[in-house]
Design a protein around this motif. Structure first.
Motif, PDB file in Angstrom:
ATOM      1  N   ALA A 101      -7.336   4.376 -17.907  1.00 58.66           N
ATOM      2  CA  ALA A 101      -8.592   4.025 -18.575  1.00 58.66           C
ATOM      3  C   ALA A 101      -9.789   4.288 -17.668  1.00 58.66           C
ATOM      4  O   ALA A 101     -10.819   4.821 -18.118  1.00 58.66           O
ATOM      5  N   LEU A 102      -9.665   3.943 -16.394  1.00 61.60           N
ATOM      6  CA  LEU A 102     -10.760   4.182 -15.447  1.00 61.60           C
ATOM      7  C   LEU A 102     -10.974   5.678 -15.241  1.00 61.60           C
ATOM      8  O   LEU A 102     -12.119   6.147 -15.157  1.00 61.60           O
ATOM      9  N   PHE A 103      -9.889   6.428 -15.178  1.00 56.77           N
ATOM     10  CA  PHE A 103      -9.999   7.880 -15.032  1.00 56.77           C
ATOM     11  C   PHE A 103     -10.694   8.491 -16.243  1.00 56.77           C
ATOM     12  O   PHE A 103     -11.584   9.342 -16.109  1.00 56.77           O
ATOM     13  N   LEU A 104     -10.291   8.080 -17.445  1.00 61.50           N
ATOM     14  CA  LEU A 104     -10.892   8.621 -18.657  1.00 61.50           C
ATOM     15  C   LEU A 104     -12.364   8.258 -18.754  1.00 61.50           C
ATOM     16  O   LEU A 104     -13.182   9.053 -19.229  1.00 61.50           O
ATOM     17  N   ARG A 105     -12.698   7.036 -18.312  1.00 60.25           N
ATOM     18  CA  ARG A 105     -14.099   6.615 -18.355  1.00 60.25           C
ATOM     19  C   ARG A 105     -14.960   7.497 -17.458  1.00 60.25           C
ATOM     20  O   ARG A 105     -16.119   7.798 -17.781  1.00 60.25           O
ATOM     21  N   GLY A 106     -14.401   7.949 -16.355  1.00 63.47           N
ATOM     22  CA  GLY A 106     -15.141   8.840 -15.485  1.00 63.47           C
ATOM     23  C   GLY A 106     -15.106  10.280 -15.953  1.00 63.47           C
ATOM     24  O   GLY A 106     -16.033  11.044 -15.699  1.00 63.47           O
TER      25      GLY A 106
ATOM     26  N   TYR B  64     -16.356   9.279  -8.712  1.00 58.19           N
ATOM     27  CA  TYR B  64     -15.882   8.098  -7.987  1.00 58.19           C
ATOM     28  C   TYR B  64     -14.914   7.289  -8.849  1.00 58.19           C
ATOM     29  O   TYR B  64     -13.845   6.883  -8.387  1.00 58.19           O
ATOM     30  N   SER B  65     -15.256   7.059 -10.104  1.00 57.22           N
ATOM     31  CA  SER B  65     -14.356   6.335 -11.007  1.00 57.22           C
ATOM     32  C   SER B  65     -13.068   7.112 -11.227  1.00 57.22           C
ATOM     33  O   SER B  65     -11.978   6.525 -11.303  1.00 57.22           O
ATOM     34  N   MET B  66     -13.159   8.445 -11.324  1.00 59.70           N
ATOM     35  CA  MET B  66     -11.960   9.253 -11.508  1.00 59.70           C
ATOM     36  C   MET B  66     -11.036   9.166 -10.298  1.00 59.70           C
ATOM     37  O   MET B  66      -9.813   9.060 -10.438  1.00 59.70           O
ATOM     38  N   ILE B  67     -11.611   9.194  -9.085  1.00 59.86           N
ATOM     39  CA  ILE B  67     -10.780   9.127  -7.883  1.00 59.86           C
ATOM     40  C   ILE B  67     -10.107   7.769  -7.754  1.00 59.86           C
ATOM     41  O   ILE B  67      -8.921   7.677  -7.411  1.00 59.86           O
ATOM     42  N   VAL B  68     -10.844   6.701  -8.053  1.00 56.02           N
ATOM     43  CA  VAL B  68     -10.246   5.361  -7.987  1.00 56.02           C
ATOM     44  C   VAL B  68      -9.110   5.246  -8.999  1.00 56.02           C
ATOM     45  O   VAL B  68      -8.030   4.713  -8.694  1.00 56.02           O
TER      46      VAL B  68
ATOM     47  N   LEU C 264      -4.958   4.691  -8.108  1.00 58.72           N
ATOM     48  CA  LEU C 264      -4.120   3.630  -8.667  1.00 58.72           C
ATOM     49  C   LEU C 264      -2.877   4.210  -9.329  1.00 58.72           C
ATOM     50  O   LEU C 264      -1.759   3.700  -9.149  1.00 58.72           O
ATOM     51  N   ILE C 265      -3.057   5.271 -10.083  1.00 56.29           N
ATOM     52  CA  ILE C 265      -1.926   5.884 -10.781  1.00 56.29           C
ATOM     53  C   ILE C 265      -0.922   6.450  -9.787  1.00 56.29           C
ATOM     54  O   ILE C 265       0.303   6.261  -9.937  1.00 56.29           O
ATOM     55  N   LEU C 266      -1.395   7.128  -8.771  1.00 56.83           N
ATOM     56  CA  LEU C 266      -0.488   7.709  -7.791  1.00 56.83           C
ATOM     57  C   LEU C 266       0.297   6.633  -7.046  1.00 56.83           C
ATOM     58  O   LEU C 266       1.501   6.796  -6.786  1.00 56.83           O
ATOM     59  N   GLN C 267      -0.354   5.524  -6.711  1.00 58.31           N
ATOM     60  CA  GLN C 267       0.346   4.444  -6.017  1.00 58.31           C
ATOM     61  C   GLN C 267       1.443   3.851  -6.897  1.00 58.31           C
ATOM     62  O   GLN C 267       2.546   3.563  -6.419  1.00 58.31           O
TER      63      GLN C 267
ATOM     64  N   ALA D  65     -26.560   9.309  -9.271  1.00 58.19           N
ATOM     65  CA  ALA D  65     -26.268   8.924 -10.645  1.00 58.19           C
ATOM     66  C   ALA D  65     -25.420   7.655 -10.636  1.00 58.19           C
ATOM     67  O   ALA D  65     -24.685   7.386  -9.692  1.00 58.19           O
ATOM     68  N   SER D  66     -25.532   6.880 -11.673  1.00 58.98           N
ATOM     69  CA  SER D  66     -24.789   5.619 -11.755  1.00 58.98           C
ATOM     70  C   SER D  66     -23.315   5.880 -11.972  1.00 58.98           C
ATOM     71  O   SER D  66     -22.943   6.776 -12.725  1.00 58.98           O
ATOM     72  N   CYS D  67     -22.462   5.121 -11.320  1.00 64.68           N
ATOM     73  CA  CYS D  67     -21.011   5.196 -11.471  1.00 64.68           C
ATOM     74  C   CYS D  67     -20.535   3.961 -12.218  1.00 64.68           C
ATOM     75  O   CYS D  67     -21.038   2.852 -11.990  1.00 64.68           O
ATOM     76  N   TYR D  68     -19.545   4.170 -13.080  1.00 63.14           N
ATOM     77  CA  TYR D  68     -19.041   3.043 -13.861  1.00 63.14           C
ATOM     78  C   TYR D  68     -18.387   2.003 -12.955  1.00 63.14           C
ATOM     79  O   TYR D  68     -18.584   0.799 -13.139  1.00 63.14           O
ATOM     80  N   PHE D  69     -17.613   2.468 -11.984  1.00 65.69           N
ATOM     81  CA  PHE D  69     -16.940   1.521 -11.095  1.00 65.69           C
ATOM     82  C   PHE D  69     -17.954   0.729 -10.271  1.00 65.69           C
ATOM     83  O   PHE D  69     -17.713  -0.424  -9.919  1.00 65.69           O
ATOM     84  N   CYS D  70     -19.094   1.349  -9.975  1.00 64.37           N
ATOM     85  CA  CYS D  70     -20.145   0.632  -9.248  1.00 64.37           C
ATOM     86  C   CYS D  70     -20.851  -0.391 -10.135  1.00 64.37           C
ATOM     87  O   CYS D  70     -21.432  -1.349  -9.635  1.00 64.37           O
ATOM     88  N   SER D  71     -20.823  -0.160 -11.450  1.00 64.37           N
ATOM     89  CA  SER D  71     -21.488  -1.096 -12.353  1.00 64.37           C
ATOM     90  C   SER D  71     -20.676  -2.363 -12.602  1.00 64.37           C
ATOM     91  O   SER D  71     -21.196  -3.320 -13.174  1.00 64.37           O
ATOM     92  N   LEU D  72     -19.406  -2.362 -12.184  1.00 61.22           N
ATOM     93  CA  LEU D  72     -18.587  -3.561 -12.343  1.00 61.22           C
ATOM     94  C   LEU D  72     -19.072  -4.659 -11.395  1.00 61.22           C
ATOM     95  O   LEU D  72     -19.682  -4.370 -10.361  1.00 61.22           O
TER      96      LEU D  72
END
Length: 962
Positions: free
Chosen positions: A21-26, A431-435, A439-442, A494-501
């Motif tokens: 979900a985080l990857f898709l959001r990015g 940034y959101s895509m990398i995070v 998670l998925i790789l781990q 530019a604003s990042c979704y993960f930063c907006s949390l």
């Protein structure tokens, strides 16, 4: 921390979904939208620049009284401007060359499907790829659009055609009659339903805007492609419609009134296969022809200029004296306003520039650095100076030259701002895509490391979480992750979704990721042997053969290759290479078995629970052998085994020439184009008949007598259906026979499909209540193969005639590999599973599919249907698209569950499941290929193959069900 397998799997699934979900959001960029929630109003229009005097907010008067928009679905630009334009659309071509018109080639942005393109035409914005999904059930458009503006200003709008408009703009039309766009088998009534309203509507005076959306051309493309014999008559029909409307508008022109405008356009083009959705040149190039007495007459054919499809929305809005939609990224088409005064032209450009600059200011924090924004501000100041001279009554040549220079300056600023806004859609939240990917790789690595424990008898997994929280690396990782998060979130432009949390939530995610990484290191350390300490031998020890290394390297390498867009676009080349390499490796194993090595009892079998002993094998040869089943001598079995890989290579090479796929070379002619041409229908008929005969011979061997008869009649019905729709011929038929929809013939085949499936399910149910275990296994095996034969019959019905050899080759390879390779070479279940997966992926592309949505053949969704019914249409389309992989998945289940499979006879349920998953390739197949491929494959948003990945894993796991 010890967790049961079910709790552990649920935990991993939850984290996997959050990461995806985080990857898709990015990945999916936020659409470019204005910060104003309300729609544009005339009162919000900018004042006319005027230095030193009170500014005027006067809006230029409308240029046209009535507007007729004719949208011909899937109309390619070469259908009008190409060499066949004079032949198929003579009147339209005459208007383009000699009439009062302006002609353009409008570029559509992918995805080139109807609903996003209608939104682009009416709102001026560029829809995202998520609108491909919404195309099936179009919601109402809530953002600002030219249809709402026209209705709000009191204009009366009438619509006839594709009911997508009715769903997008409910309660906007004074009168409408919608037709479904998904029933592609109908290309006649769907247009007649629009044309039947024209005579009465054109005589009326109670409307201002008339919108017509014709679907027949698009449906013909889906059925038989752009070079079909049906294309010409349909284009002539559309040309007659254009002639009728144009003549009516001219006859009703009154002296002293505003002229009318007729717009001929299309939502998208048509690929060489007849579909659309991708970004090939024939799909994105559409004609845009504006016809009105206001324009000057042409003196010959001119090269059409290039415009963006979104440019139509601001052009129509200003031409009708309406506000431009707030979220429009288009720029007006200057040729439409050439006959207006210079002051009005500058006023139109200023209003368009003000709207684009406001949108740029709302969507880009660094808008002031954009060249287009600075150019517009300079042009606006120059415009004020020009207006001062104009209002002072200056009529010198200097004023005219200054106005022309200002006009050019405005156009350059509009082009730069429009391009800058369009680029906003190509920016990703990296940034959101990398995070999300981390998670998925781990989680994937955690699944691989925990697989032996999860599949053990204890069914528990020991995750060292407590020790991870007390380790020094955990705190160092937390510090590193927090530093990176603060650095990115405070310095990103530019604003990042993960930063907006919330910061608490973000730091919790960092703590969790750090703890999980430390736990992974601790779990991996368990498998590292300590020098000098004895290592107990367990049944889960991994021993890799040469074939295992090939399967592991190929599967993981292919998965990692999907991180590059070029490998996604041409993925079929990867599978063709891997399949050829696999055939050579199998050929080496066959040569080693028959010419180099002599197997001794107890050499390899004692460590492999999947393989019976040599003595047991020799005993079983007396009652059964692959050669005996196919009716060949035992001496010929060796040569058949040797020829199987070579024959497989030959079939694969032939199938590669049958359908061109991918992106780079999809436009090149292939064997299917040659077969589908009218001159070679006899050859196609003969090839289809031979393919159906071979399909029957290969499938009927394991079926009951009733199923054999039903299969034979069903395949005869398949040929009759293809003859009814005009693809093939019976010997007594003439090529000029009228074409039907073949509904009766298709339903005839459906009856036999259901009968065969019913017989197979009945045998499966009977096998569960049989007192004799041997008889139960026999019934279960026969039931599975009968279900498989029903699936084959359905695929034969849905496949186009030129693809029937693909199905025949698929069954032939399955039969030869099962009888002479997998059984005789003692390949275990894991190796066989990976091979089925590879063959399934390759046959997905042999069908002519690609990672482009344009290759999805939606016409098969209406085989045997007389109207659009959503559930069966979606099922049939998905089933036909993934027919190759599904056939190999079904064959895998039948093969592994057969009573002749030695693993099924010697293993219990628990040990069988463990044996299925015990090797490294199988672990990567079930876990890594499915999950890792899922999020990497998002890079190819055009592809619908994600559904298959999950389905194939479930089918494989179904073998383990009791």
């Amino acid at each position: 921390m010890r967790l049961s397998s079910s709790v552990f799997a649920s935990f991993c699934l939850l984290i996997e979904l959050l990461g995806i979900a985080l990857f898709l959001r990015g990945f999916f960029p936020v659409p470019v939208k204005s910060s104003l929630s309300s729609k544009s109003k005339l009162s919000d229009l900018p004042a006319e620049p005027l230095a030193g005097n009170p500014n005027s907010t006067k809006v230029p008067p409308p240029l046209f009284k009535r507007v007729v928009i004719i949208l011909i679905d899937a109309l390619r630009e070469d259908f009008i401007f190409g060499p066949n334009g004079k032949r198929f659309m003579p009147y339209t071509r005459h208007i383009v060359e000699r009439g009062s018109s302006h002609s353009f080639i409008a570029k559509a942005r992918p995805p080139t499907v109807t609903m996003p393109r209608i939104k682009a035409l009416t709102t001026g914005s560029i829809p995202g790829f998520i609108d491909v999904v919404m195309n099936l059930n179009s919601p109402a458009v809530l953002e600002d659009n030219v249809i709402w503006q026209a209705k709000n200003s009191g204009k009366r709008i009438i619509f006839y055609g594709d009911d997508t408009w009715v769903r997008l703009f409910p309660k906007h039309f004074m009168e409408y009659d919608g037709t479904t766009s998904f029933f592609v088998s109908d290309y006649t009534e769907v247009d007649n339903n629009v044309t039947r309203h024209l005579d009465s509507t054109l005589k009326r005076d109670d409307w201002d805007v008339l919108i017509l959306h014709y679907l027949g051309l698009d449906h013909i493309g889906h059925i038989s492609g752009p070079h079909s014999s049906l294309i010409g008559p349909k284009l002539l029909e559309m040309d007659d419609v254009i002639k009728k409307i144009h003549a009516s508008l001219i006859s009703r022109e009154a002296e002293g009134t505003l002229p009318n405008l007729m717009v001929l356009c299309s939502d998208h083009g048509m690929s060489e296969t007849g579909s659309h959705g991708g970004s090939s040149e024939p799909e994105i190039s559409t004609p845009l022809i504006l016809i009105s007495p206001l324009f000057q007459r042409k003196v010959g054919l001119e090269q059409p200029a290039m415009v963006e499809q979104v440019d139509l929305a601001p052009t129509l809005a200003l031409a009708l004296a309406l506000p431009i939609s707030q979220n429009s990224v288009g720029r007006l088409i200057p040729a439409v306003f050439e006959e207006a005064s210079l002051r009005e032209q500058l006023r139109f450009l200023h209003m368009n520039g003000h709207q684009l600059s406001s949108l740029l200011r709302d969507s880009n924090p660094n808008f002031h650095k954009e060249d287009g924004y600075e150019q517009f501000r300079m042009a606006e100041k120059t415009h004020g100076n020009w207006m001062k001279l104009y209002m002072d009554g200056n009529t010198s040549e200097v004023l005219g030259n200054m106005g022309k220079k200002l006009l050019k300056q405005y156009l350059e600023a509009l082009q730069a701002m429009s391009a800058a806004l369009s680029k906003q859609l190509g920016k990703y939240d990296m940034y959101s895509m990398i995070v999300g990917m981390s998670l998925i790789l781990q989680v994937l690595v955690l699944l691989v490391l925990a697989m032996p424990e999860a599949l053990s008898r204890a069914a528990c997994v020991d995750v060292p979480v407590a020790s991870a929280f007390l380790s020094l690396p955990f705190y160092l990782l937390c510090l590193l992750g927090s530093s990176i998060h603060v650095l990115v979130c405070t310095s990103a432009e530019a604003s990042c979704y993960f930063c907006s949390l919330p910061w608490l939530l973000a730091f919790t995610a960092i703590l969790f990721s750090s703890a999980l990484l430390c736990s992974l290191v601790a779990m991996a350390a368990r498998y590292v042997p300590i020098p000098g300490s004895p290592q107990p031998k367990t049944s889960s020890d991994w021993t890799l053969s040469e074939l295992d290394i090939l399967l592991l390297t190929g599967t993981v390498g292919h998965t990692l290759s999907l991180g590059a867009s070029s490998f996604v676009e041409e993925e079929h080349q990867t599978w063709y290479f891997l399949l050829n390499t696999l055939c050579l490796a199998v050929f080496q194993d066959v040569c080693r078995k028959y010419f180099r090595e002599r197997r001794r009892p107890g050499d390899d079998e004692e460590d492999d629970p999947l393989l019976p002993s040599i003595a047991e094998e020799d005993a079983s040869q007396a009652t059964f052998s692959p050669a005996a089943e196919l009716g060949v001598s035992v001496g010929s079995e060796k040569w058949l085994a040797l020829s199987t890989p070579i024959l497989t290579l030959a079939c694969c090479r032939l199938l590669r020439s049958l359908n061109q796929t991918g992106v780079q070379w999809a436009h090149l002619p292939d064997l299917s184009h040659w077969l589908n041409s009218g001159d070679h229908k006899v050859v196609l008929s003969l090839l289809a008949a031979l393919s159906l005969l071979l399909i029957f011979l290969l499938v009927q061997r394991r079926c009951s007598l009733v199923s054999k008869i039903a299969l034979a009649l069903g395949l005869l019905g398949v040929y009759s259906y293809r003859a009814a729709v005009g693809n093939v011929l019976f010997p007594w038929q003439h090529s000029g026979r009228s074409i039907s929809k073949g509904t009766g013939e298709a339903r005839f085949v459906y009856i036999f499909i259901l009968g065969i499936l019913f017989t197979g399910v009945k045998d499966l149910l009977r096998s569960q209540v049989m007192s004799s275990a041997v008889e139960g296994r026999r019934l279960k095996s026969r039931g599975l193969w009968e279900v498989y034969s029903g699936v084959v019959l359905l695929v034969a019905l849905l496949f186009r005639a030129h693809n029937l050899p693909t199905l025949a080759c698929c069954l032939l390879i399955q039969t030869l590999m099962a009888q002479f390779i997998w059984k005789k070479l003692h390949y275990d279940a894991a190796q066989t599973t990976i091979m089925h997966y590879w063959f399934g992926q390759a046959f997905f592309y042999f069908q002519g599919n690609s990672n482009n949505i344009a290759t999805v053949d939606i016409s098969v969704g209406f085989v045997g249907l007389e109207s659009y019914v959503e559930a069966p249409a979606v099922f049939l389309t998905a089933f036909s698209t993934y027919a190759g992989p599904l056939l190999w998945a079904c064959h895998l289940v039948c093969y592994l569950s057969s009573e002749r499979d030695r693993a099924a006879l010697s293993l219990g349920h628990g040990s069988y499941c463990f044996a299925l998953l015990r090797s490294v390739p199988a672990v990567f197949y079930v876990v890594l290929v499915t999950a890792l491929r899922y999020h990497l494959f998002i890079w190819s948003v055009f592809s619908p193959k994600l559904l298959y990945e999950a389905m194939h894993t479930l089918v494989t796991a179904a073998v383990c069900l009791p």
